[in-house]
Design a protein around this motif. Sequence first.
Motif, PDB file in Angstrom:
ATOM      1  N   UNK A  63       0.810  -1.167  -0.006  1.00  0.00           N
ATOM      2  CA  UNK A  63       0.003   0.186   0.034  1.00  0.00           C
ATOM      3  C   UNK A  63       0.742   1.341   0.102  1.00  0.00           C
ATOM      4  N   UNK A  64       1.779   1.619   0.962  1.00  0.00           N
ATOM      5  CA  UNK A  64       2.461   2.826   0.701  1.00  0.00           C
ATOM      6  C   UNK A  64       3.362   2.731  -0.534  1.00  0.00           C
ATOM      7  N   UNK A  65       3.931   1.723  -1.036  1.00  0.00           N
ATOM      8  CA  UNK A  65       4.515   1.710  -2.027  1.00  0.00           C
ATOM      9  C   UNK A  65       3.844   2.295  -3.428  1.00  0.00           C
ATOM     10  N   UNK A  66       2.559   1.656  -3.447  1.00  0.00           N
ATOM     11  CA  UNK A  66       1.798   2.231  -4.404  1.00  0.00           C
ATOM     12  C   UNK A  66       1.435   3.598  -4.297  1.00  0.00           C
ATOM     13  N   UNK A  67       1.338   4.093  -3.086  1.00  0.00           N
ATOM     14  CA  UNK A  67       0.954   5.462  -2.987  1.00  0.00           C
ATOM     15  C   UNK A  67       2.320   6.296  -3.068  1.00  0.00           C
ATOM     16  N   UNK A  68       3.493   5.907  -2.858  1.00  0.00           N
ATOM     17  CA  UNK A  68       4.603   6.752  -3.204  1.00  0.00           C
ATOM     18  C   UNK A  68       4.921   6.650  -4.720  1.00  0.00           C
ATOM     19  N   UNK A  69       4.623   5.489  -5.262  1.00  0.00           N
ATOM     20  CA  UNK A  69       4.838   5.481  -6.501  1.00  0.00           C
ATOM     21  C   UNK A  69       3.868   6.358  -7.513  1.00  0.00           C
ATOM     22  N   UNK A  70       2.789   6.367  -7.050  1.00  0.00           N
ATOM     23  CA  UNK A  70       1.761   7.284  -7.735  1.00  0.00           C
ATOM     24  C   UNK A  70       2.186   8.943  -7.598  1.00  0.00           C
ATOM     25  N   UNK A  71       2.865   9.361  -6.433  1.00  0.00           N
ATOM     26  CA  UNK A  71       3.546  10.351  -6.131  1.00  0.00           C
ATOM     27  C   UNK A  71       4.622  10.659  -7.064  1.00  0.00           C
ATOM     28  N   UNK A  72       5.430   9.633  -7.263  1.00  0.00           N
ATOM     29  CA  UNK A  72       6.896   9.749  -8.192  1.00  0.00           C
ATOM     30  C   UNK A  72       6.295  10.164  -9.462  1.00  0.00           C
ATOM     31  N   UNK A  73       5.399   9.114 -10.058  1.00  0.00           N
ATOM     32  CA  UNK A  73       5.257   9.127 -11.405  1.00  0.00           C
ATOM     33  C   UNK A  73       3.960  10.259 -11.700  1.00  0.00           C
ATOM     34  N   UNK A  80      -0.077  14.804 -13.778  1.00  0.00           N
ATOM     35  CA  UNK A  80       1.299  15.545 -13.084  1.00  0.00           C
ATOM     36  C   UNK A  80       1.051  15.857 -11.632  1.00  0.00           C
ATOM     37  N   UNK A  81       1.783  15.431 -10.794  1.00  0.00           N
ATOM     38  CA  UNK A  81       1.480  15.902  -9.513  1.00  0.00           C
ATOM     39  C   UNK A  81       2.969  16.697  -8.792  1.00  0.00           C
ATOM     40  N   UNK A  82       3.167  17.980  -9.499  1.00  0.00           N
ATOM     41  CA  UNK A  82       4.455  18.379  -9.274  1.00  0.00           C
ATOM     42  C   UNK A  82       4.492  18.852  -7.705  1.00  0.00           C
ATOM     43  N   UNK A  83       3.428  18.864  -7.038  1.00  0.00           N
ATOM     44  CA  UNK A  83       3.347  19.227  -5.622  1.00  0.00           C
ATOM     45  C   UNK A  83       3.593  18.018  -4.642  1.00  0.00           C
TER      46      UNK A  83
END
Length: 114
Positions: A63-73, A80-83
């Motif tokens: 779950x945290x990896x999925x969230x962090x990867x969504x923020x990275x990509x 785009x999630x520049x923030x």
Amino acid sequence: MQPKLQPFDFLHILGEGLASPSPWLGKQAAAIGMNFAICAMIGALLARHSRSLFTAILFGLGLPLLVELSQLTGLFGIYPCAYRLFDVDDLILNFAGILSGFLAAREEWTRVMA
């Protein structure tokens, strides 16, 4: 913004944020604590549905990896999630929160059901 890849960088924020009058550091320390607490609640809810430590570890990593990867990509390249910022410390804290919440609740459920 560049991804934060240095593990355990949050430790200095916690130490400074709790002892410093700086509002920013205090907010960062509070955010770290809330991040852990929310994930501990997720782990406690997981314990109600599964008693398997293996399941908790997979969920706690996934779950945290999925969230962090969504923020990275940038939401997997869709938006785009520049923030938003990928942070390895979030992975560590979220995993620790989910696992500790799971273990605490599993022990409680075992005691109650016995």
